[in-house]
Design an enzyme around this catalytic site. Structure first.
Site, PDB file in Angstrom:
ATOM      1  CB  SER A 132       5.214 -12.308  -5.901  1.00  0.00           C
ATOM      2  OG  SER A 132       3.877 -13.180  -6.601  1.00  0.00           O
ATOM      3  CB  SER A 182      -2.321 -14.907  -5.437  1.00  0.00           C
ATOM      4  OG  SER A 182      -3.240 -13.835  -5.862  1.00  0.00           O
ATOM      5  CD  GLU A 183      -1.172  -9.928 -10.053  1.00  0.00           C
ATOM      6  OE1 GLU A 183      -1.048 -10.308 -11.062  1.00  0.00           O
ATOM      7  OE2 GLU A 183      -1.875  -9.069  -9.897  1.00  0.00           O
ATOM      8  CG  ASN A 184      -2.126 -10.606  -3.950  1.00  0.00           C
ATOM      9  OD1 ASN A 184      -2.278 -11.551  -4.648  1.00  0.00           O
ATOM     10  ND2 ASN A 184      -2.747 -10.601  -2.801  1.00  0.00           N
TER      11      ASN A 184
END
Lengths: 223, 213
Positions: free
Chosen positions: B89, B47-49
């Site tokens: 990320s 997940s990008e976060n």
């Protein structure tokens, strides 16, 4: 003696001037310094540039700065989200400026500022509208866009625990943009859930070394 | 014509996620893919976060307010998962470390350009998030989208009319009618669902398709 702790949120945001560029950590509702934002709203500085991934939603956080018309410009990657009514209203009125960029470019521009770099070439956005007018270069057959560093006067960040030297540890995915923002601003102010004794943080768990932090304040439960 | 519903579309795509893949699923229909990856395959979701090893939705009452996915929904962390900051990320995303990104799409062109972040409505504020980084960075980009708009207009075109997300980035398109592969000669139909014929699918496509090999 180094002691970056300040006694109150009010003291923590003291000195932020109208017209300042303010980075605000967090993603969605995760890792956001809600109490520092509320203190900034009450502080009264306006004409602010807010640099944050999102542009606030509902009636909390960045949305309250927009609602009170304290913000001139938003620099972000994703201003729309569920309940982002204040941003959308001001945008429609033409009452707010938007600078939009890809999220990886946003993070890396702040990292570059913090790392003393003059910018970087990224493949992201090459050939798209978001690269219009920017310098490009082909390196080993791949197109890249030159992106400059992104700095700010102040960064408001949120961590789980901090000590008096400003070392910070985060809770789960609450880390997000907070460490890069801590590096990229002239003054970094950290809101923490707990202030702990020096030596209490496992050195391996320190995700933001205290050298990047100027002030540490404990939450007061105001939001 | 046979038209798959979104869960069936996600299920079809999930069959093509190999064991051991690092995968990012975009907001919307793509996140449904995680529900259908066949048993016995170990897939790690990014997940990008700042999460590797995204797990299922938490039990009510056990949510961690900081632990959300890119769509800002509560998630969990699987055993062996970890956290990192956004710069790391996106280094994973841009740096070619992710095997597969599954993205939604407004339009895909015959040469694999993707448009999925903005329309031509200037009144509506644009939002890009991580879409551009994922589209250029993941080793393979699969697009999961309906074959046509609600009004029946084709979304697979000679050239995109909406602003581009990335150029030449799409490998495959999984629609409600068929699976298409972007080749050097253009999009090739590799699978037709139900009783759909090549001609049926060609008729609702805005570019010339190549028949199944």
């Amino acid at each position: 003696m180094i002691d970056k702790r300040v006694a109150s949120l009010r003291e923590a945001i003291a000195g932020i001037k109208s017209g300042a560029a303010v980075m605000i950590g967090g993603f969605g509702s995760s890792g956001i310094p809600f109490e520092l934002i509320e203190a900034l709203r009450l502080h009264g500085a306006d004409d602010l540039t807010v640099i944050s991934n999102n542009a606030g939603s509902h009636e909390i956080g960045i949305a309250t700065l927009l609602r009170d018309r304290l913000v001139r410009k938003v620099v972000c990657t994703y201003p729309r989200s569920q309940g982002s009514v204040w941003f959308e209203k001001l945008y429609e009125e033409g009452a707010i400026e938007l600078e939009l960029m890809p999220q990886g470019t946003f993070a890396e521009r702040m990292r570059a500022a913090g790392a003393g770099l003059g910018g970087f070439f990224t493949p992201t956005g090459y050939g798209t509208k978001l690269a219009e007018g920017k310098e490009t270069r082909e390196i080993d057959g791949v197109g890249y866009v030159l992106e400059p560093p992104l700095k700010a006067d102040v960064a408001l960040i949120k961590a789980h625990k901090g000590d008096k030297w400003g070392n910070l540890a985060y809770n789960t995915a609450g880390r997000n943009f907070n460490p890069v923002m801590a590096m990229a601003a002239d003054m970094t102010i950290a809101e923490v859930e707990h202030i702990v004794e020096l030596g209490e943080l496992d050195p391996e768990s320190v995700a933001t070394p205290g050298i990047f932090v100027d002030r540490v304040v404990a939450q007061e439960g105001i939001v | 014509m046979t038209r798959l519903e979104p869960p069936q579309m996600a299920e079809r795509l999930a069959q093509d996620i190999p064991d051991g893949s690092y995968v990012n699923l975009g907001i919307g229909m793509p996140v449904m893919v995680a529900n259908y990856v066949p048993e016995g395959r170990e897939v790690i979701y990014h997940s990008e976060n700042g999460i590797l090893g995204v797990g299922p939705t938490p039990e009510p009452g056990t949510e961690d307010p900081d632990l959300i996915n890119a769509a800002k929904q509560y998630v969990t962390l699987i055993k062996g998962g970890c956290y990192f900051d956004t710069a790391d990320s996106f280094a994973m995303m841009r740096g070619g470390h992710l095997d597969i990104a599954v993205l939604g799409g407004f339009q895909v062109s015959a040469d694999g350009n993707l448009a999925n972040w903005a329309t031509d409505n200037e009144k509506y504020p644009p939002a890009v998030g991580g879409a551009m980084d994922l589209s250029v960075g993941a080793k393979t980009v699969y697009v999961l989208m309906r074959h046509t708009t609600k009004a029946g207009e084709p979304k697979i075109l000679d050239a995109c009319t909406y602003p581009l997300t990335g150029t030449g980035v799409v490998s495959r398109i999984y629609t409600d009618l068929a699976v298409l592969e972007i080749t050097d000669e253009g999009p090739r139909v590799v699978e037709l669902f139900g009783d759909n014929s090549f001609e049926d699918v060609q008729a609702v496509t805005g570019t010339r398709l190549l028949p199944p090999a």
